[in-house]
Scaffold this motif. Structure first.
Motif, mmCIF file in Angstrom:
data_model
loop_
_atom_site.group_PDB
_atom_site.id
_atom_site.type_symbol
_atom_site.label_atom_id
_atom_site.label_comp_id
_atom_site.label_asym_id
_atom_site.label_seq_id
_atom_site.Cartn_x
_atom_site.Cartn_y
_atom_site.Cartn_z
ATOM 1 N N ILE A 40 0.849 -1.192 0.000
ATOM 2 C CA ILE A 40 0.000 0.000 0.000
ATOM 3 C C ILE A 40 0.879 1.235 0.000
ATOM 4 O O ILE A 40 1.655 1.471 0.939
ATOM 5 C CB ILE A 40 -0.929 -0.008 1.232
ATOM 6 C CG1 ILE A 40 -1.793 -1.279 1.188
ATOM 7 C CG2 ILE A 40 -1.798 1.239 1.265
ATOM 8 C CD1 ILE A 40 -2.551 -1.543 2.473
ATOM 9 N N CYS A 41 0.751 2.042 -1.053
ATOM 10 C CA CYS A 41 1.597 3.218 -1.239
ATOM 11 C C CYS A 41 0.893 4.463 -0.708
ATOM 12 O O CYS A 41 0.219 5.177 -1.454
ATOM 13 C CB CYS A 41 1.947 3.399 -2.708
ATOM 14 S SG CYS A 41 2.811 1.990 -3.431
ATOM 15 N N VAL A 42 1.038 4.716 0.585
ATOM 16 C CA VAL A 42 0.443 5.926 1.162
ATOM 17 C C VAL A 42 1.351 7.106 0.857
ATOM 18 O O VAL A 42 2.574 6.964 0.766
ATOM 19 C CB VAL A 42 0.219 5.775 2.678
ATOM 20 C CG1 VAL A 42 -0.818 4.704 2.957
ATOM 21 C CG2 VAL A 42 1.512 5.475 3.399
ATOM 22 N N PRO A 43 0.783 8.300 0.696
ATOM 23 C CA PRO A 43 1.594 9.476 0.376
ATOM 24 C C PRO A 43 2.375 9.962 1.591
ATOM 25 O O PRO A 43 2.165 9.505 2.717
ATOM 26 C CB PRO A 43 0.550 10.503 -0.067
ATOM 27 C CG PRO A 43 -0.687 10.103 0.667
ATOM 28 C CD PRO A 43 -0.653 8.610 0.739
ATOM 29 N N SER A 44 3.260 10.908 1.364
ATOM 30 C CA SER A 44 4.099 11.421 2.442
ATOM 31 C C SER A 44 3.309 12.351 3.361
ATOM 32 O O SER A 44 2.305 12.951 2.974
ATOM 33 C CB SER A 44 5.289 12.190 1.864
ATOM 34 O OG SER A 44 4.830 13.332 1.157
ATOM 35 N N ILE A 45 3.771 12.417 4.599
ATOM 36 C CA ILE A 45 3.306 13.404 5.566
ATOM 37 C C ILE A 45 4.551 14.105 6.061
ATOM 38 O O ILE A 45 5.449 13.465 6.620
ATOM 39 C CB ILE A 45 2.552 12.752 6.739
ATOM 40 C CG1 ILE A 45 1.303 12.040 6.221
ATOM 41 C CG2 ILE A 45 2.175 13.788 7.790
ATOM 42 C CD1 ILE A 45 0.551 11.283 7.302
ATOM 43 N N ARG A 52 5.361 6.255 0.154
ATOM 44 C CA ARG A 52 5.598 4.832 -0.059
ATOM 45 C C ARG A 52 5.632 4.455 -1.544
ATOM 46 O O ARG A 52 6.086 3.354 -1.888
ATOM 47 C CB ARG A 52 4.522 4.016 0.659
ATOM 48 C CG ARG A 52 4.568 4.107 2.188
ATOM 49 C CD ARG A 52 5.904 3.603 2.728
ATOM 50 N NE ARG A 52 5.835 3.223 4.124
ATOM 51 C CZ ARG A 52 6.243 3.969 5.144
ATOM 52 N NH1 ARG A 52 6.750 5.161 4.911
ATOM 53 N NH2 ARG A 52 6.145 3.538 6.386
ATOM 54 N N HIS A 53 5.163 5.328 -2.436
ATOM 55 C CA HIS A 53 5.299 5.044 -3.866
ATOM 56 C C HIS A 53 6.772 4.878 -4.251
ATOM 57 O O HIS A 53 7.100 4.150 -5.195
ATOM 58 C CB HIS A 53 4.692 6.182 -4.700
ATOM 59 C CG HIS A 53 3.196 6.269 -4.623
ATOM 60 N ND1 HIS A 53 2.542 6.865 -3.570
ATOM 61 C CD2 HIS A 53 2.231 5.847 -5.483
ATOM 62 C CE1 HIS A 53 1.235 6.805 -3.766
ATOM 63 N NE2 HIS A 53 1.013 6.186 -4.924
ATOM 64 N N LEU A 54 7.656 5.540 -3.503
ATOM 65 C CA LEU A 54 9.085 5.488 -3.797
ATOM 66 C C LEU A 54 9.695 4.124 -3.489
ATOM 67 O O LEU A 54 10.804 3.820 -3.944
ATOM 68 C CB LEU A 54 9.818 6.562 -2.983
ATOM 69 C CG LEU A 54 9.366 8.015 -3.211
ATOM 70 C CD1 LEU A 54 10.093 8.943 -2.247
ATOM 71 C CD2 LEU A 54 9.619 8.428 -4.660
ATOM 72 N N ALA A 66 0.855 -7.226 -5.693
ATOM 73 C CA ALA A 66 0.092 -6.138 -6.295
ATOM 74 C C ALA A 66 0.343 -4.868 -5.492
ATOM 75 O O ALA A 66 0.883 -4.897 -4.380
ATOM 76 C CB ALA A 66 -1.401 -6.460 -6.316
ATOM 77 N N LEU A 67 -0.066 -3.730 -6.082
ATOM 78 C CA LEU A 67 0.119 -2.429 -5.445
ATOM 79 C C LEU A 67 -1.208 -1.705 -5.316
ATOM 80 O O LEU A 67 -2.073 -1.798 -6.196
ATOM 81 C CB LEU A 67 1.073 -1.550 -6.265
ATOM 82 C CG LEU A 67 2.453 -2.097 -6.617
ATOM 83 C CD1 LEU A 67 3.183 -1.113 -7.526
ATOM 84 C CD2 LEU A 67 3.269 -2.375 -5.365
ATOM 85 N N LEU A 68 -1.369 -0.955 -4.237
ATOM 86 C CA LEU A 68 -2.451 0.016 -4.104
ATOM 87 C C LEU A 68 -1.788 1.376 -4.186
ATOM 88 O O LEU A 68 -0.923 1.707 -3.366
ATOM 89 C CB LEU A 68 -3.174 -0.143 -2.763
ATOM 90 C CG LEU A 68 -4.321 0.851 -2.517
ATOM 91 C CD1 LEU A 68 -5.545 0.475 -3.350
ATOM 92 C CD2 LEU A 68 -4.687 0.928 -1.043
ATOM 93 N N VAL A 69 -2.178 2.186 -5.173
ATOM 94 C CA VAL A 69 -1.467 3.431 -5.467
ATOM 95 C C VAL A 69 -2.440 4.583 -5.701
ATOM 96 O O VAL A 69 -3.637 4.372 -5.927
ATOM 97 C CB VAL A 69 -0.559 3.268 -6.705
ATOM 98 C CG1 VAL A 69 0.539 2.256 -6.455
ATOM 99 C CG2 VAL A 69 -1.384 2.852 -7.937
ATOM 100 N N GLN A 70 -1.878 5.793 -5.642
ATOM 101 C CA GLN A 70 -2.665 6.983 -6.001
ATOM 102 C C GLN A 70 -2.334 7.460 -7.404
ATOM 103 O O GLN A 70 -3.025 8.312 -7.947
ATOM 104 C CB GLN A 70 -2.395 8.115 -5.000
ATOM 105 C CG GLN A 70 -3.061 7.898 -3.658
ATOM 106 C CD GLN A 70 -2.936 9.075 -2.706
ATOM 107 O OE1 GLN A 70 -3.263 8.948 -1.547
ATOM 108 N NE2 GLN A 70 -2.463 10.224 -3.179
#
Length: 492
Positions: A40-45, A52-54, A66-70
């Motif tokens: 799961i690719c959560v964005p930065s805070i 986590r996309h990185l 598999a990936l969960l992405v924005q």
């Protein structure tokens, strides 16, 4: 569970690749990925979490299926694209683990101070009443009697829902969960069905994360605004709120559920009077909607009366008799790192406490002043990379309410320990006698060398923690063990 089942949880969604792949688990840390997991690719805070996309490529190397992405990533792997992966993560986690909070009674406790002690009091009462219990909070996760360490107070959804499922599979009837403001703001408890929610108190904290005290207050309020929007006569929900706290009028407007109040000063459904406190415990007369009874608790600190009232209110609405509550609290053992007594045969008192906010430190020192017959020697520091506003405030409180203060390092993290100390000194310079010893072990040793008969040494800030975090390393460190060793090796 098939990836297609996960994708079908969302109305607005895009998919890439084959969705019949089997998902074996959920993770948002690429280092923890196992074969078949959904990453799961959560964005930065800012300042708290990297994007986590990185790390998606690393997750694939470790076995992600598999990936969960924005946003679509240029990687040859099935992907589910949603608008908000953090929100989606909570939905997926609850579904993947079969909505465990729906199968047990989940009690949430939020507030600045007192969450851990209140949850431990409740666990004792409910376990003695014959219920199987679990805990989630600062001291760890307790499942089937076994305590497991955690790195954060309110866990991220994959870990949180997985542990709730383990509790329920172990036949837990109740889980007592500390719910932090960050956990609420980040949606970590989204998907949790709370039976009751408890508010302890609110004083400034975590202002390094929240932009203002109002934002901090509002984040805590999320626990109550979601409570009681539907009514079930066979499973009533309750909001249990401290009527003496300045934020009472704000929180009482948020839930749709029935509100139970507790307090000492203001009118309340569950109240305490005739309070006395000494170095052996607290005693008070409990008056509530079920009757009146004397309560004695072997915990140090008048502030623990509030924690006890919150626990008692929850036990009462869940049908536990007053006499059972009285008996359980009388047999309560010390709580790890909360006014924890270190007894190595010395002729003075040593207390280790987690107090790391101005309000908590003042409460602890006020309680000590009630019974201390000698000097109060306080050892404390403040955490690095955290709210700097509270540092001089805590310095002023320590100086004003102690006979002598030793400023030391807490968890400096990436900050210069000396810079943190200088912030604390701004509050101490006009109020007390003090010295600085950056090495925490040396600071504790010095305090114990200074202590005489009937003095009290307070070691504050880290409590239950068994580590110390520096910029380049984390070391093992236990205030209680260091104090015990210092007493046994100090020549008198």
């Amino acid at each position: 569970m098939k990836l297609t089942e996960i994708a079908e949880l969302f109305t607005i969604v895009q998919t890439i690749g084959e969705l019949t792949v089997e998902i074996t688990g959920l993770e948002m840390d690429s280092r923890k990925i196992k074969k078949g997991n959904l990453f799961i690719c959560v964005p930065s805070i800012d300042g708290f979490l990297r994007d986590r996309h990185l790390f998606a490529a690393d997750a694939i190397k470790n076995g992600a299926a598999a990936l969960l992405v924005q946003r679509e990533l240029p990687l040859d792997i099935p992907q589910i694209i949603v608008k908000d992966t953090r929100s989606a993560m909570a939905v997926i986690a609850a579904h993947f683990y079969g909505y465990p909070s729906h199968e047990m009674n989940l009690i949430g406790i939020t507030g600045t101070n007192g969450k851990t002690t209140t949850s431990y009091m409740m666990e004792k009462i409910f376990a003695d009443a014959g219920f199987k219990t679990g805990l989630m909070g600062n001291n760890g996760v307790k499942i089937n009697g076994q305590l497991y360490p955690t790195d954060i107070n309110t866990q991220e959804p994959p870990s949180l829902q997985r542990n709730l499922r383990k509790m329920r599979d172990a036949k837990a009837d109740y889980c007592f969960m500390e719910v932090s403001s960050q956990g609420l703001d980040m949606g970590r408890v989204t998907g949790c069905q709370f039976k009751n929610a408890i508010f302890t108190n609110l004083t400034p904290d975590h202002l390094d994360y929240h932009t203002s005290f109002e934002d901090y207050r509002n984040a805590k309020g999320l626990l109550f605004s979601r409570l009681g929007n539907t009514f079930h006569s066979d499973k009533k929900q309750y909001a249990i709120i401290n009527s003496d706290d300045a934020s009472f009028s704000y929180y009482r407007k948020l839930p749709s559920s029935e509100i139970i109040t507790y307090g000492i000063k203001n009118e309340a459904d569950v109240s305490a009077s005739q309070i006395s406190a000494d170095s052996h415990g607290i005693h008070f007369l409990l008056t509530c909607f079920k009757g009146t009874i004397d309560i004695s608790i072997p915990l140090v600190g008048r502030f623990n009366v509030y924690n006890a009232l919150a626990a008692i209110a929850c036990a009462l609405v869940e049908g536990i008799p007053l006499e059972q509550i009285q008996k359980s609290l009388a047999a309560l053992q010390s709580i790890d790192g909360r006014m924890d007594i270190v007894d190595a045969g010395q002729d003075f008192l040593i207390l280790v406490d987690f107090a790391h906010t101005p309000d908590a430190l003042e409460n602890v020192l006020s309680s000590i002043k009630e019974f201390s017959e000698g000097r109060i020697i306080t050892v404390f520091g403040c955490g690095g990379d955290r709210d700097i506003i509270k540092r001089p405030l805590m310095g002023e409180i320590a100086g004003r309410m102690s006979d002598y203060v030793i400023i030391t390092s807490d968890n400096p993290r990436t900050e210069d320990p000396l810079s943190i100390v200088q912030d604390i000194e701004k509050g101490l310079q006009q109020t007390g006698s003090y010295e600085t010893i950056l090495n925490r072990e040396e600071a504790i040793n010095k305090a114990i060398q200074l202590a005489s008969v009937k003095d009290t040494v307070l070691i504050a800030g880290k409590g239950h923690e068994r580590y110390q975090i520096f910029k380049e390393k984390t070391i093992s460190f236990d205030d209680r063990a260091i104090a015990d060793k210092a007493v046994r090796t100090t020549k008198r």
